[in-house]
Design an enzyme around this catalytic site. Structure first.
Site, PDB file in Angstrom:
ATOM      1  N   LYS A  26       0.873  -1.192   0.000  1.00 18.38           N
ATOM      2  CA  LYS A  26       0.000   0.000   0.000  1.00 18.38           C
ATOM      3  C   LYS A  26       0.889   1.213   0.000  1.00 18.38           C
ATOM      4  CE  LYS A  26      -4.409   1.027   0.175  1.00 18.38           C
ATOM      5  NZ  LYS A  26      -5.582   0.200  -0.208  1.00 18.38           N
ATOM      6  N   ASP A  68      -7.063   4.299  -4.434  1.00 19.16           N
ATOM      7  CA  ASP A  68      -7.714   4.153  -3.130  1.00 19.16           C
ATOM      8  C   ASP A  68      -8.306   5.537  -2.861  1.00 19.16           C
ATOM      9  OD1 ASP A  68      -7.791   2.087  -0.705  1.00 19.16           O
ATOM     10  OD2 ASP A  68      -7.493   4.039   0.208  1.00 19.16           O
TER      11      ASP A  68
HETATM   12  P1  NDP Z   1     -12.967   7.750  -2.764  1.00 22.54           P
HETATM   13  O1  NDP Z   1     -11.895   8.728  -2.576  1.00 22.54           O
HETATM   14  O2  NDP Z   1     -13.512   7.520  -4.122  1.00 22.54           O
HETATM   15  O3  NDP Z   1     -14.195   8.061  -1.795  1.00 22.54           O
HETATM   16  C1  NDP Z   1     -14.030   8.132  -0.430  1.00 22.54           C
HETATM   17  C2  NDP Z   1     -15.338   8.534   0.224  1.00 22.54           C
HETATM   18  O4  NDP Z   1     -15.224   8.376   1.629  1.00 22.54           O
HETATM   19  C3  NDP Z   1     -15.709   9.973  -0.014  1.00 22.54           C
HETATM   20  O5  NDP Z   1     -17.105  10.093  -0.047  1.00 22.54           O
HETATM   21  C4  NDP Z   1     -15.127  10.683   1.209  1.00 22.54           C
HETATM   22  O6  NDP Z   1     -15.802  11.890   1.546  1.00 22.54           O
HETATM   23  C5  NDP Z   1     -15.344   9.642   2.285  1.00 22.54           C
HETATM   24  N1  NDP Z   1     -14.290   9.751   3.310  1.00 22.54           N
HETATM   25  C6  NDP Z   1     -12.955   9.630   3.113  1.00 22.54           C
HETATM   26  N2  NDP Z   1     -12.272   9.823   4.244  1.00 22.54           N
HETATM   27  C7  NDP Z   1     -13.198  10.080   5.173  1.00 22.54           C
HETATM   28  C8  NDP Z   1     -13.118  10.352   6.548  1.00 22.54           C
HETATM   29  N3  NDP Z   1     -11.916  10.423   7.204  1.00 22.54           N
HETATM   30  N4  NDP Z   1     -14.289  10.549   7.218  1.00 22.54           N
HETATM   31  C9  NDP Z   1     -15.477  10.487   6.558  1.00 22.54           C
HETATM   32  N5  NDP Z   1     -15.598  10.237   5.261  1.00 22.54           N
HETATM   33  C10 NDP Z   1     -14.482  10.027   4.576  1.00 22.54           C
HETATM   34  O7  NDP Z   1     -12.371   6.363  -2.181  1.00 22.54           O
HETATM   35  P2  NDP Z   1     -12.838   4.870  -2.462  1.00 22.54           P
HETATM   36  O8  NDP Z   1     -14.300   4.806  -2.673  1.00 22.54           O
HETATM   37  O9  NDP Z   1     -11.936   4.313  -3.486  1.00 22.54           O
HETATM   38  O10 NDP Z   1     -12.462   4.169  -1.090  1.00 22.54           O
HETATM   39  C11 NDP Z   1     -13.365   4.074  -0.004  1.00 22.54           C
HETATM   40  C12 NDP Z   1     -12.921   2.976   0.943  1.00 22.54           C
HETATM   41  O11 NDP Z   1     -12.889   1.728   0.241  1.00 22.54           O
HETATM   42  C13 NDP Z   1     -11.528   3.136   1.541  1.00 22.54           C
HETATM   43  O12 NDP Z   1     -11.522   2.596   2.841  1.00 22.54           O
HETATM   44  C14 NDP Z   1     -10.655   2.270   0.637  1.00 22.54           C
HETATM   45  O13 NDP Z   1      -9.500   1.847   1.302  1.00 22.54           O
HETATM   46  C15 NDP Z   1     -11.616   1.124   0.381  1.00 22.54           C
HETATM   47  N6  NDP Z   1     -11.351   0.315  -0.809  1.00 22.54           N
HETATM   48  C16 NDP Z   1     -11.236   0.886  -2.044  1.00 22.54           C
HETATM   49  C17 NDP Z   1     -11.040   0.096  -3.143  1.00 22.54           C
HETATM   50  C18 NDP Z   1     -10.980   0.667  -4.515  1.00 22.54           C
HETATM   51  O14 NDP Z   1     -10.862  -0.115  -5.456  1.00 22.54           O
HETATM   52  N7  NDP Z   1     -11.079   1.976  -4.714  1.00 22.54           N
HETATM   53  C19 NDP Z   1     -10.896  -1.361  -3.030  1.00 22.54           C
HETATM   54  C20 NDP Z   1     -11.102  -1.864  -1.693  1.00 22.54           C
HETATM   55  C21 NDP Z   1     -11.311  -1.038  -0.641  1.00 22.54           C
HETATM   56  P3  NDP Z   1     -15.193  13.307   1.052  1.00 22.54           P
HETATM   57  O15 NDP Z   1     -15.368  13.305  -0.441  1.00 22.54           O
HETATM   58  O16 NDP Z   1     -16.004  14.325   1.759  1.00 22.54           O
HETATM   59  O17 NDP Z   1     -13.754  13.286   1.457  1.00 22.54           O
HETATM   60  O1  2IT Z   2      -7.933  -1.609  -0.761  1.00 25.22           O
HETATM   61  C1  2IT Z   2      -7.874  -2.094  -1.909  1.00 25.22           C
HETATM   62  O2  2IT Z   2      -7.993  -3.302  -2.115  1.00 25.22           O
HETATM   63  C2  2IT Z   2      -7.664  -1.161  -3.026  1.00 25.22           C
HETATM   64  N1  2IT Z   2      -7.604   0.038  -2.818  1.00 25.22           N
HETATM   65  C3  2IT Z   2      -7.504  -1.699  -4.428  1.00 25.22           C
HETATM   66  C4  2IT Z   2      -6.114  -2.186  -4.639  1.00 25.22           C
HETATM   67  C5  2IT Z   2      -5.771  -2.596  -6.047  1.00 25.22           C
HETATM   68  O3  2IT Z   2      -4.591  -2.899  -6.234  1.00 25.22           O
HETATM   69  O4  2IT Z   2      -6.636  -2.631  -6.918  1.00 25.22           O
END
Ligand code: NDP
Ligand code: 2IT
Length: 450
Positions: free
Chosen positions: A126, A166
């Site tokens: 990561k 992420d």
């Molecule tokens: P994005 O940046 O697309 O979206 C994040 C969302 O979460 C936004 O709505 C943001 O609000 C909110 N958010 C972020 N930080 C905070 C915080 N500290 N408190 C409250 N709200 C918060 O990220 P992703 O959708 O890609 O990721 C979301 C989660 O999913 C993370 O935990 C990530 O690790 C996990 N994840 C992502 C994957 C991926 O493929 N993208 C795969 C597996 C897991 P705002 O816009 O107001 O900041």
């Molecule tokens: O938390 C996760 O699994 C991710 N942000 C996606 C990682 C990836 O390599 O696609």
């Protein structure tokens, strides 16, 4: 408690005392694999656990860039290359002001187990930075990404370490990072990053994969409990980013009613059902606050976030999908959800439920889909993107989505069998940890002391 486990845990606590998220992630895994450790006293001899909790390498570096006012700003970049046991380091990059070493290590540690569950050859890593993309111009984002990659490129490669998105890192950022990698290395190495745009090596269905995969896992878990999938169920989804949006899309397709979504400022509650196209317009197109939803849907409510307990968990629901960030669902919120009659929680974010919240759900027989398993569809589809890049080939959407669906079914089956094998029926949290640990332990035994 098993003596070997206890010693390792206390050593990890001593060595990493300032890293609370990392300790939380390690403690959860170690405590739930106790029945496996009891059966395998030989692990102590080869320091198997000690090696599993020590990253192979942590890289931190300076990331300077020039903002639109001509000021030089310096951020800190990270890449935690935690485990290459079963494949090249693989895991996303997070750009968020809260990023620190503890958060990077917890995410990389979780990623090792998640990636093992996918059944694909990917190790755990990561990275990211304490840079905040919010409110920055495209030019600022580009210059930051170029500076970040100028250092990161020395450490990655399609067979070495493959970053992706992420929080705060989506298709736009991956594009700038990829451009800079290609420029410095003078090579078109498609598989060095995943989550790429479709015009230069990205995979169809990668954007949707984490959210879709989460709902596929939820469908399996509910079907298995005789609860007729998601049809007609009320769902609340925290976050409004990549994971939340596509979890919402699939839940709607399955006939669920999604009534609330959120961002860091608060949540919107729309009793009539969330207008997902509007959320996409606000978040994917002009990156605005979720409260703008009320400009169109005047009868919906916006509830501001006032403390660590997000207001979204006050809303009555059958299914909660926390898809924002770590520790966003606290014990207080869990109590509220249970008293409101929740039946299942699906973790789309990484470690979104606090330790106490998870324990409370399990004690009250609420089904919990643990992040390592239920959000693994994103990284699994990244691995499918890597294989398409190696083949210099594009698969159609349906084919990738089908593979994703099969992977999520297999992950659910692994978690279920592992939990049942150790007499922990319906505890998929333990099931996910045991299934992935067992696989990693075998690989570690086979590879000698490295
Ligand atoms: P994005 O940046 O697309 O979206 C994040 C969302 O979460 C936004 O709505 C943001 O609000 C909110 N958010 C972020 N930080 C905070 C915080 N500290 N408190 C409250 N709200 C918060 O990220 P992703 O959708 O890609 O990721 C979301 C989660 O999913 C993370 O935990 C990530 O690790 C996990 N994840 C992502 C994957 C991926 O493929 N993208 C795969 C597996 C897991 P705002 O816009 O107001 O900041
Ligand atoms: O938390 C996760 O699994 C991710 N942000 C996606 C990682 C990836 O390599 O696609």
């Amino acid at each position: 408690m098993n003596k070997y486990l206890k010693n390792v845990l206390s050593e990890v606590k001593k060595k990493n005392s300032a890293e609370k998220e990392y300790l939380q992630a390690v403690e959860e895994v170690l405590l739930s694999i106790e029945p496996v450790i009891d059966k395998h006293p030989e692990y102590e001899q080869i320091a198997l656990l000690e090696r599993m909790v020590e990253p192979e390498r942590i890289i931190t570096f300076r990331v300077p860039y020039v903002n639109d006012k001509g000021q030089v700003i310096v951020h800190r970049g990270y890449r935690v290359q935690f485990s290459s046991l079963i494949g090249p380091y693989k895991g996303g990059l997070r750009f968020h002001p809260t990023v620190n070493q503890s958060i990077m290590k917890f995410l990389a540690f979780e990623q090792i187990f998640k990636n093992a569950l996918t059944g694909l050859p990917i190790g755990g890593g990561k990275g990211g930075s304490d840079f905040d993309p919010k409110g920055k111009s495209d030019g600022e984002i580009m210059r930051f990404c170029q500076s970040f990659m100028t250092e990161l490129q020395r450490h990655i490669g399609q067979d070495i370490d493959v970053p992706a998105g992420d929080i705060g890192v989506g298709e736009r950022e991956i594009g700038y990072l990829f451009g800079q990698y290609k420029r410095i290395k003078d090579v078109y190495e498609g598989g060095v990053l995943t989550g790429k745009g479709l015009s230069y090596g990205g995979s169809l269905a990668r954007k949707e994969a984490t959210g879709f995969g989460l709902v596929y896992f939820m469908r399996e878990m509910l079907d298995n409990a005789g609860m007729q999938s998601l049809k007609g169920k009320t769902v609340t989804i925290s976050g409004a980013g990549n994971v939340a949006i596509y979890a919402c899309e699939k839940a709607l397709e399955y006939g669920a009613k999604v009534v609330a979504m959120s961002d860091s400022k608060g949540c919107i509650y729309d009793k009539k059902g969330i207008d997902l196209e509007l959320i996409k317009e606000i978040k994917e197109q002009h990156r605005g606050p979720i409260s703008e939803y009320l400009n169109i849907h005047k009868k919906a409510e916006f509830i501001e976030r006032k403390n660590e307990d997000s207001p979204i968990w006050e809303i009555k629901t059958d299914i909660a999908l926390p898809c924002a960030t770590q520790n966003e669902l606290t014990l207080n919120s869990a109590k509220k959800l249970v008293s409101n009659g929740i039946i299942a929680v699906g973790e789309g974010a990484n470690m979104p439920c606090t330790k106490e919240a998870t324990e409370y759900f399990l004690k009250n027989n609420i089904l919990v889909a643990p992040a390592k398993a239920s959000n693994a569809g994103g990284v699994a589809t990244s691995a499918i993107e890597m294989s398409q890049n190696s083949m210099r080939y594009y698969m159609p959407f349906e084919k990738v989505d089908n593979k994703l669906n099969n992977i999520m079914v297999n992950i659910f089956t692994s978690c279920k069998s592992a939990s049942e094998k150790y007499g922990l029926k319906n505890n998929y949290v333990a099931g996910a940890n045991i299934a992935s640990f067992t696989k990693l332990a075998k690989a570690m035994q086979a590879q000698g002391i490295v």
